[in-house]
Design a protein around this motif. Structure first.
Motif, PDB file in Angstrom:
ATOM      1  N   ASN A 139      -9.924  -6.022   3.095  1.00 42.24           N
ATOM      2  CA  ASN A 139      -8.687  -5.349   3.503  1.00 42.24           C
ATOM      3  C   ASN A 139      -8.220  -5.849   4.863  1.00 42.24           C
ATOM      4  O   ASN A 139      -7.755  -5.086   5.716  1.00 42.24           O
ATOM      5  CB  ASN A 139      -8.864  -3.818   3.528  1.00 42.24           C
ATOM      6  CG  ASN A 139      -7.529  -3.091   3.511  1.00 42.24           C
ATOM      7  OD1 ASN A 139      -6.531  -3.600   3.002  1.00 42.24           O
ATOM      8  ND2 ASN A 139      -7.494  -1.909   4.081  1.00 42.24           N
ATOM      9  N   ASP A 141       0.836  -1.202   0.000  1.00 41.09           N
ATOM     10  CA  ASP A 141       0.000   0.000   0.000  1.00 41.09           C
ATOM     11  C   ASP A 141       0.872   1.254   0.000  1.00 41.09           C
ATOM     12  O   ASP A 141       2.092   1.192   0.147  1.00 41.09           O
ATOM     13  CB  ASP A 141      -0.913  -0.009   1.229  1.00 41.09           C
ATOM     14  CG  ASP A 141      -0.119  -0.142   2.524  1.00 41.09           C
ATOM     15  OD1 ASP A 141       0.477   0.864   2.957  1.00 41.09           O
ATOM     16  OD2 ASP A 141      -0.089  -1.253   3.087  1.00 41.09           O
ATOM     17  N   ARG A 142       0.232   2.398  -0.178  1.00 46.22           N
ATOM     18  CA  ARG A 142       0.975   3.658  -0.302  1.00 46.22           C
ATOM     19  C   ARG A 142       1.738   4.015   0.970  1.00 46.22           C
ATOM     20  O   ARG A 142       2.859   4.524   0.907  1.00 46.22           O
ATOM     21  CB  ARG A 142       0.027   4.802  -0.679  1.00 46.22           C
ATOM     22  CG  ARG A 142      -0.403   4.770  -2.141  1.00 46.22           C
ATOM     23  CD  ARG A 142      -1.257   5.997  -2.499  1.00 46.22           C
ATOM     24  NE  ARG A 142      -1.530   6.023  -3.925  1.00 46.22           N
ATOM     25  CZ  ARG A 142      -0.765   6.617  -4.835  1.00 46.22           C
ATOM     26  NH1 ARG A 142       0.335   7.234  -4.452  1.00 46.22           N
ATOM     27  NH2 ARG A 142      -1.088   6.607  -6.107  1.00 46.22           N
TER      28      ARG A 142
END
Length: 326
Positions: free
Chosen positions: A247, A113-114
């Motif tokens: 998630n 993820d970022r």
């Protein structure tokens, strides 16, 4: 006969530690080697509790050190996360320790993820330079030129085979342009498989590494002595993919008797779509499915992902798969 290989994400099972997961992965590689599988790949993922292969080059050294003949490699290294020189040094070292046994598959996605990408000190735009980074890495692994100021040591002259990985048309186009083998991640992103394979073959340009196209597809394969038992074992994989939808990327969980009690109708749609390239059942069932899949895709090699919770059942599955004819 289609070549057969293993893609192992070094899953951390519920109740075990990453150390134990790494030990299980090495044991699986030894088993695959004894059965005659072609290669054993691990993949770079970060910040995922249930996957212990983040330090991918280190894991490859661990696996290669516990085996003697099977090819071992990355499926893959997410190149935007790294300087090409560092990867050349790491895989040059592996190739020096384990000659003619190391593969280097390269992916363009960050594999995380970022927020984790920032923790890796990489920019989201780093993927834009992927083709140039592949060429730079290839040059570092080639024999050093006279007067070359920066060399990968070890690395220069090892010519570790490069692969392009992908789940879209981008990777197919790049692999064809550079004349490299191509592996498609159809075990979780199957939508563009057929089109990507067609583009890769149509546009392939021979290179020093590869004279003709060579295509691999990944699939989830679970084989047991009965269809019913295989479907039950497969629920661990299904729950993992539901976790992606939610998630919630946790530990690998034991199988359950009825997956319909676990997912919602919407989750079922999303997870089942990602799991389209999954072949589950008794040997005769899966053999028919895989024959159709290979004939339809024309792949040269199948790389099998099999996140079965029980290690003995996983070993048995790979034994049964190797006995199939497709």
């Amino acid at each position: 006969m289609t070549a057969l290989s293993v893609l192992d994400l070094v899953p951390v099972r519920q109740g075990l530690t990453p150390r134990e997961a790494l030990q299980e992965s090495a044991a699986l590689a030894q088993h695959a080697e004894a059965l005659g599988y072609t290669r054993f790949w691990v993949a770079e993922h970060h910040n995922m509790e249930g996957i212990a292969s983040a330090a991918t080059a280190v894991v490859i050294g661990h696996i290669a050190g516990h085996t003697s003949t099977i090819r071992v490699g990355a499926g893959g290294i997410m190149l935007p996360n790294h300087a090409p020189l560092i990867i050349a040094e790491q895989f040059g070292t592996l190739a020096s320790l384990f000659p003619n046994r190391i593969d280097l598959g390269l992916g363009r996605a960050p594999g995380t993820d970022r927020a984790t990408l920032r923790a890796l000190r990489r920019e989201a735009m780093a993927a834009e330079s992927f083709p140039d980074d592949v060429l730079e890495l290839q040059a570092f692994l080639a024999p050093a030129e006279p007067g070359q100021m920066i060399r990968a040591v070890p690395g220069a002259g090892t010519e570790v085979p490069l692969w392009i990985l992908g789940s879209s048309l981008y990777g197919a186009q790049l692999a064809a342009l550079l004349g490299l083998p191509y592996a498609f991640a159809s075990h979780f992103a199957p939508d563009a498989l057929e089109q990507a394979m067609a583009i890769y073959r149509e546009r392939f340009k021979p290179s020093q590494q590869l004279a003709r196209s060579y295509a691999v597809a990944a699939a989830n394969v679970v084989v047991a002595d009965s269809d019913e038992e295989a479907r039950r074992l497969f629920t661990s994989v299904q729950m993992r993919f539901v976790g992606m939808v939610r998630n919630e990327l946790g530990l690998l969980t034991p199988p359950i008797d009825d997956i319909e009690t676990y997912w919602t109708p919407t989750e079922k749609i999303h997870a089942s779509r990602m799991l389209t390239c999954s072949f589950v059942g008794a040997p005769q069932t899966v053999e028919r499915q895989l024959r159709d899949f290979v004939a339809h895709t024309g792949i040269d090699e199948l790389i099998v992902a099999s996140a079965i919770f029980d290690q003995r059942a996983k070993f048995r599955s790979f034994e049964l798969i190797k006995g199939l004819s497709f």
